[in-house]
Write a protein that holds these residues in place. Structure first.
Motif, PDB file in Angstrom:
ATOM      1  N   SER A  74       0.831  -1.212   0.000  1.00  0.00           N
ATOM      2  CA  SER A  74       0.000   0.000   0.000  1.00  0.00           C
ATOM      3  C   SER A  74       0.862   1.258   0.000  1.00  0.00           C
ATOM      4  O   SER A  74       0.626   2.178  -0.783  1.00  0.00           O
ATOM      5  CB  SER A  74      -0.935  -0.014   1.211  1.00  0.00           C
ATOM      6  OG  SER A  74      -1.692   1.172   1.266  1.00  0.00           O
ATOM      7  N   GLN A  75       1.868   1.311   0.878  1.00  0.00           N
ATOM      8  CA  GLN A  75       2.747   2.477   0.938  1.00  0.00           C
ATOM      9  C   GLN A  75       3.505   2.653  -0.369  1.00  0.00           C
ATOM     10  O   GLN A  75       3.678   3.767  -0.871  1.00  0.00           O
ATOM     11  CB  GLN A  75       3.718   2.323   2.120  1.00  0.00           C
ATOM     12  CG  GLN A  75       4.754   3.433   2.237  1.00  0.00           C
ATOM     13  CD  GLN A  75       4.127   4.797   2.495  1.00  0.00           C
ATOM     14  OE1 GLN A  75       2.999   4.893   3.015  1.00  0.00           O
ATOM     15  NE2 GLN A  75       4.846   5.865   2.147  1.00  0.00           N
ATOM     16  N   HIS A  76       3.950   1.536  -0.961  1.00  0.00           N
ATOM     17  CA  HIS A  76       4.671   1.593  -2.237  1.00  0.00           C
ATOM     18  C   HIS A  76       3.777   2.170  -3.332  1.00  0.00           C
ATOM     19  O   HIS A  76       4.219   3.033  -4.111  1.00  0.00           O
ATOM     20  CB  HIS A  76       5.143   0.184  -2.618  1.00  0.00           C
ATOM     21  CG  HIS A  76       5.637   0.087  -4.028  1.00  0.00           C
ATOM     22  ND1 HIS A  76       6.891   0.519  -4.428  1.00  0.00           N
ATOM     23  CD2 HIS A  76       5.034  -0.400  -5.159  1.00  0.00           C
ATOM     24  CE1 HIS A  76       7.037   0.320  -5.725  1.00  0.00           C
ATOM     25  NE2 HIS A  76       5.934  -0.247  -6.198  1.00  0.00           N
ATOM     26  N   SER A  77       2.510   1.702  -3.396  1.00  0.00           N
ATOM     27  CA  SER A  77       1.598   2.152  -4.453  1.00  0.00           C
ATOM     28  C   SER A  77       1.260   3.627  -4.312  1.00  0.00           C
ATOM     29  O   SER A  77       1.044   4.321  -5.307  1.00  0.00           O
ATOM     30  CB  SER A  77       0.312   1.316  -4.426  1.00  0.00           C
ATOM     31  OG  SER A  77       0.593  -0.047  -4.674  1.00  0.00           O
ATOM     32  N   LEU A  78       1.223   4.124  -3.071  1.00  0.00           N
ATOM     33  CA  LEU A  78       0.825   5.517  -2.849  1.00  0.00           C
ATOM     34  C   LEU A  78       1.974   6.496  -3.047  1.00  0.00           C
ATOM     35  O   LEU A  78       1.759   7.615  -3.520  1.00  0.00           O
ATOM     36  CB  LEU A  78       0.253   5.685  -1.438  1.00  0.00           C
ATOM     37  CG  LEU A  78      -1.115   5.040  -1.169  1.00  0.00           C
ATOM     38  CD1 LEU A  78      -1.489   5.165   0.298  1.00  0.00           C
ATOM     39  CD2 LEU A  78      -2.193   5.688  -2.034  1.00  0.00           C
ATOM     40  N   ALA A  79       3.210   6.096  -2.676  1.00  0.00           N
ATOM     41  CA  ALA A  79       4.271   7.094  -2.618  1.00  0.00           C
ATOM     42  C   ALA A  79       5.530   6.740  -3.398  1.00  0.00           C
ATOM     43  O   ALA A  79       6.344   7.635  -3.672  1.00  0.00           O
ATOM     44  CB  ALA A  79       4.648   7.348  -1.152  1.00  0.00           C
ATOM     45  N   GLU A  80       5.736   5.489  -3.763  1.00  0.00           N
ATOM     46  CA  GLU A  80       7.031   5.106  -4.326  1.00  0.00           C
ATOM     47  C   GLU A  80       6.957   4.595  -5.769  1.00  0.00           C
ATOM     48  O   GLU A  80       7.899   4.763  -6.540  1.00  0.00           O
ATOM     49  CB  GLU A  80       7.668   4.016  -3.443  1.00  0.00           C
ATOM     50  CG  GLU A  80       7.870   4.467  -1.997  1.00  0.00           C
ATOM     51  CD  GLU A  80       8.221   3.305  -1.080  1.00  0.00           C
ATOM     52  OE1 GLU A  80       8.321   2.165  -1.611  1.00  0.00           O
ATOM     53  OE2 GLU A  80       8.383   3.522   0.131  1.00  0.00           O
ATOM     54  N   CYS A  81       5.841   3.979  -6.150  1.00  0.00           N
ATOM     55  CA  CYS A  81       5.752   3.316  -7.452  1.00  0.00           C
ATOM     56  C   CYS A  81       5.810   4.323  -8.600  1.00  0.00           C
ATOM     57  O   CYS A  81       5.007   5.274  -8.633  1.00  0.00           O
ATOM     58  CB  CYS A  81       4.462   2.505  -7.539  1.00  0.00           C
ATOM     59  SG  CYS A  81       4.255   1.685  -9.136  1.00  0.00           S
ATOM     60  N   PRO A  82       6.716   4.156  -9.558  1.00  0.00           N
ATOM     61  CA  PRO A  82       6.770   5.086 -10.701  1.00  0.00           C
ATOM     62  C   PRO A  82       5.588   4.922 -11.654  1.00  0.00           C
ATOM     63  O   PRO A  82       5.370   5.785 -12.508  1.00  0.00           O
ATOM     64  CB  PRO A  82       8.089   4.707 -11.396  1.00  0.00           C
ATOM     65  CG  PRO A  82       8.325   3.277 -11.015  1.00  0.00           C
ATOM     66  CD  PRO A  82       7.784   3.136  -9.623  1.00  0.00           C
ATOM     67  N   LYS A  83       4.827   3.831 -11.508  1.00  0.00           N
ATOM     68  CA  LYS A  83       3.666   3.614 -12.365  1.00  0.00           C
ATOM     69  C   LYS A  83       2.347   3.957 -11.671  1.00  0.00           C
ATOM     70  O   LYS A  83       1.278   3.684 -12.210  1.00  0.00           O
ATOM     71  CB  LYS A  83       3.611   2.139 -12.812  1.00  0.00           C
ATOM     72  CG  LYS A  83       4.801   1.687 -13.638  1.00  0.00           C
ATOM     73  CD  LYS A  83       4.864   2.409 -14.975  1.00  0.00           C
ATOM     74  CE  LYS A  83       6.008   1.871 -15.825  1.00  0.00           C
ATOM     75  NZ  LYS A  83       6.111   2.595 -17.120  1.00  0.00           N
ATOM     76  N   ARG A  84       2.438   4.553 -10.485  1.00  0.00           N
ATOM     77  CA  ARG A  84       1.202   4.916  -9.794  1.00  0.00           C
ATOM     78  C   ARG A  84       0.509   6.067 -10.515  1.00  0.00           C
ATOM     79  O   ARG A  84       1.158   6.841 -11.230  1.00  0.00           O
ATOM     80  CB  ARG A  84       1.487   5.321  -8.344  1.00  0.00           C
ATOM     81  CG  ARG A  84       2.248   6.631  -8.193  1.00  0.00           C
ATOM     82  CD  ARG A  84       2.662   6.860  -6.738  1.00  0.00           C
ATOM     83  NE  ARG A  84       3.304   8.133  -6.526  1.00  0.00           N
ATOM     84  CZ  ARG A  84       4.586   8.390  -6.701  1.00  0.00           C
ATOM     85  NH1 ARG A  84       5.377   7.415  -7.159  1.00  0.00           N
ATOM     86  NH2 ARG A  84       5.096   9.586  -6.454  1.00  0.00           N
ATOM     87  N   THR A  85      -0.819   6.157 -10.387  1.00  0.00           N
ATOM     88  CA  THR A  85      -1.567   7.246 -11.009  1.00  0.00           C
ATOM     89  C   THR A  85      -1.642   8.428 -10.048  1.00  0.00           C
ATOM     90  O   THR A  85      -1.719   8.256  -8.825  1.00  0.00           O
ATOM     91  CB  THR A  85      -2.979   6.805 -11.384  1.00  0.00           C
ATOM     92  OG1 THR A  85      -3.667   6.330 -10.221  1.00  0.00           O
ATOM     93  CG2 THR A  85      -2.944   5.696 -12.430  1.00  0.00           C
ATOM     94  N   GLN A  86      -1.628   9.609 -10.642  1.00  0.00           N
ATOM     95  CA  GLN A  86      -1.669  10.831  -9.835  1.00  0.00           C
ATOM     96  C   GLN A  86      -2.449  11.884 -10.612  1.00  0.00           C
ATOM     97  O   GLN A  86      -2.250  12.038 -11.820  1.00  0.00           O
ATOM     98  CB  GLN A  86      -0.251  11.304  -9.539  1.00  0.00           C
ATOM     99  CG  GLN A  86      -0.194  12.563  -8.678  1.00  0.00           C
ATOM    100  CD  GLN A  86       1.228  12.859  -8.236  1.00  0.00           C
ATOM    101  OE1 GLN A  86       2.008  11.944  -7.981  1.00  0.00           O
ATOM    102  NE2 GLN A  86       1.578  14.140  -8.156  1.00  0.00           N
TER     103      GLN A  86
END
Length: 470
Positions: free
Chosen positions: A181-193
């Motif tokens: 969860s923390q990776h998906s919110l703040a670290e993943c370069p492929k996360r949506t924003q």
């Protein structure tokens, strides 16, 4: 229960079979009065129907005369049979009385799971069930080490916080589920924003490129009018409608005014140029009127018939006849038509109340030559045969139509058939054309169906030689 329905190695003797169910007798009883034997259950079912007679010889029966037959039962239990699971692969065979002992160990016999999970299965499938499928089995999670029942372990799989999993955004990273969860919110370069300007969502490693092109990115007015934070997509509208320093053309540019100035100064120009603008608009209106006249003339030419035949419908006949009676020499004009493509332009006229010698008693009809677009290419005077017809509107399936027809050849000396000038007064005798003042009498026109639905049809046709048309 009825008799034994087993697979016997040798067919049982007839005396061992129940006459009622035709199977080897189960718990046999004997009727002492006649000696016949039956399965206890089969005889009880037979007697329960209210018939107290021996099924074999129909002699009266007495419950007190029915006894168990242990000797016969021992003979039946000693018969040799195959296992009831022989078709499934069991090779056991033995006496009937040994079957139950065998089934307690038969690997093909169906038994309930000892863990009481509710499943029934063959004994040979039990070990695999207990190890892998039983919902009541005890299983230890390979990731977190916790102990679960089989059913709880299935629910635990896929949610264990210690299990190593790949990032759902397919960035390639792998970690324990509790860190995902923390990776998906703040670290993943492929996360949506979401874009901070247009609120649309983008993949994190592409959002910077988007912001350079975002339609809602705030920009400054290139005219430096001072308006802050204009969205990029709103800038054209700002420059056109709101920017006070944008260069604009005079609203009368279509009329010919070429003035251009900052928008803030346009009001003064309009106040100072009222008279020149009015003159420009008057000239524009004059040009547009001339264009409309030309367009109408072109449209009329396009709608004119060019096959040498005119069929002219005069509607509202009774009203127009009364109008002609009230106004002397009242003339009605047909649409113009051409004799052929690039030919003579003609027009038919009618006096519904007559003209000249036919006034007040007949319908008069005439044809005249009008100025046409191609007159300079034609031979003059006009000299081709003309036929007038008043069409009979009777139903052809009921009676043959009887049209009123007159034909004439133009007199070359008649000045109306000479090349016309640019215009003619329709009331001049020279422009009356040639025709028939007594084409049909007012009495004759009322006969048959010359008038139908308060309308008449007049036809004019011109005979043009084929070589002229070609």
């Amino acid at each position: 229960m009825p008799g034994y329905d087993y697979k016997f190695l040798e067919k049982p003797k007839r005396r061992l079979l129940c006459p009622l169910c035709t199977k080897a007798m189960r718990e046999p009883v004997q009727v002492s009065t006649c000696g016949h034997r039956f399965c206890d259950t089969c005889l009880q079912e037979f007697l329960s129907e209210g018939v107290f007679k021996c099924p074999e010889d129909q002699l009266p029966l007495d419950y007190a005369k029915i006894y168990p037959d242990p000797d016969l039962e021992a003979q039946v239990l000693s018969l040799t049979i195959r296992c009831i699971h022989s078709e499934e692969g069991c090779r056991w065979s033995g006496q009937v009385k040994q079957l139950q002992v065998h089934l307690n160990t038969c690997s093909f016999n169906v038994i309930p799971c000892p863990n009481r999970c509710g499943i029934k299965l063959s004994r040979r499938d039990l070990p695999d069930h207990l190890q892998h499928d039983c919902s009541k089995r005890r299983v230890k999670c390979e990731f977190c080490g916790s102990d679960f029942s089989g059913e709880a372990h299935e629910n635990h799989q896929g949610i264990c916080p210690q299990e190593s999993v790949y990032c759902e955004n397919k960035c390639g990273a792998r970690m324990m589920r509790r860190l995902l969860s923390q990776h998906s919110l703040a670290e993943c370069p492929k996360r949506t924003q979401p874009c901070s300007y247009c609120t649309k969502e983008f993949v994190f490693d592409t959002i910077q490129n988007h912001q350079y092109q975002c339609p809602r990115l705030p920009v400054s007015c290139p005219n430096q009018c001072g308006t802050p934070n204009i969205a990029r997509e709103d800038l054209p509208g700002h420059l056109k409608e709101n920017c006070s320093t944008a260069m604009v053309l005079c609203p009368y540019k279509e009329a010919g005014c070429k003035f251009r100035c900052p928008k803030i100064g346009m009001t003064r120009h309009l106040d100072d140029s009222v008279k020149p603008h009015l003159n420009m608009m008057c000239a524009l209106v004059s040009r547009q009127r001339q264009e409309i006249v030309e367009l109408r003339r072109d449209l009329e030419e396009l709608s004119v018939s060019s096959d040498g035949v005119l069929i002219w419908k005069i509607s509202d006949y009774s009203r127009k006849l009364q109008e002609a009676k009230a106004r002397s020499n009242h003339e009605f004009f047909s649409p113009a038509f051409y004799t052929h493509k690039y030919g003579y332009k003609l027009q038919v006229s009618a006096f519904l109340n007559g003209n000249g010698s036919g006034e007040g008693s007949h319908l008069s009809i005439y044809i005249r030559v009008l100025p046409g677009e191609y007159d300079n290419l034609l031979e003059w005077p006009f000299s081709y045969r003309v036929t007038f017809s008043l069409l009979d509107q009777s139903d052809p399936s009921l009676s043959k139509p009887q049209n009123i027809t007159e034909t004439f050849n133009p007199d070359p000396n008649w000045k109306n058939f000479r090349k016309p000038g640019s215009s003619r007064n329709s009331l001049d005798e020279s422009s009356l054309g040639f025709g028939y003042p007594k084409f049909i009498s007012q009495e004759e026109i009322k006969k048959r169906n010359y008038i139908r639905d308060n309308s008449i049809f007049l036809k004019a046709s011109v005979e043009i030689p084929q070589k002229i048309i070609a």
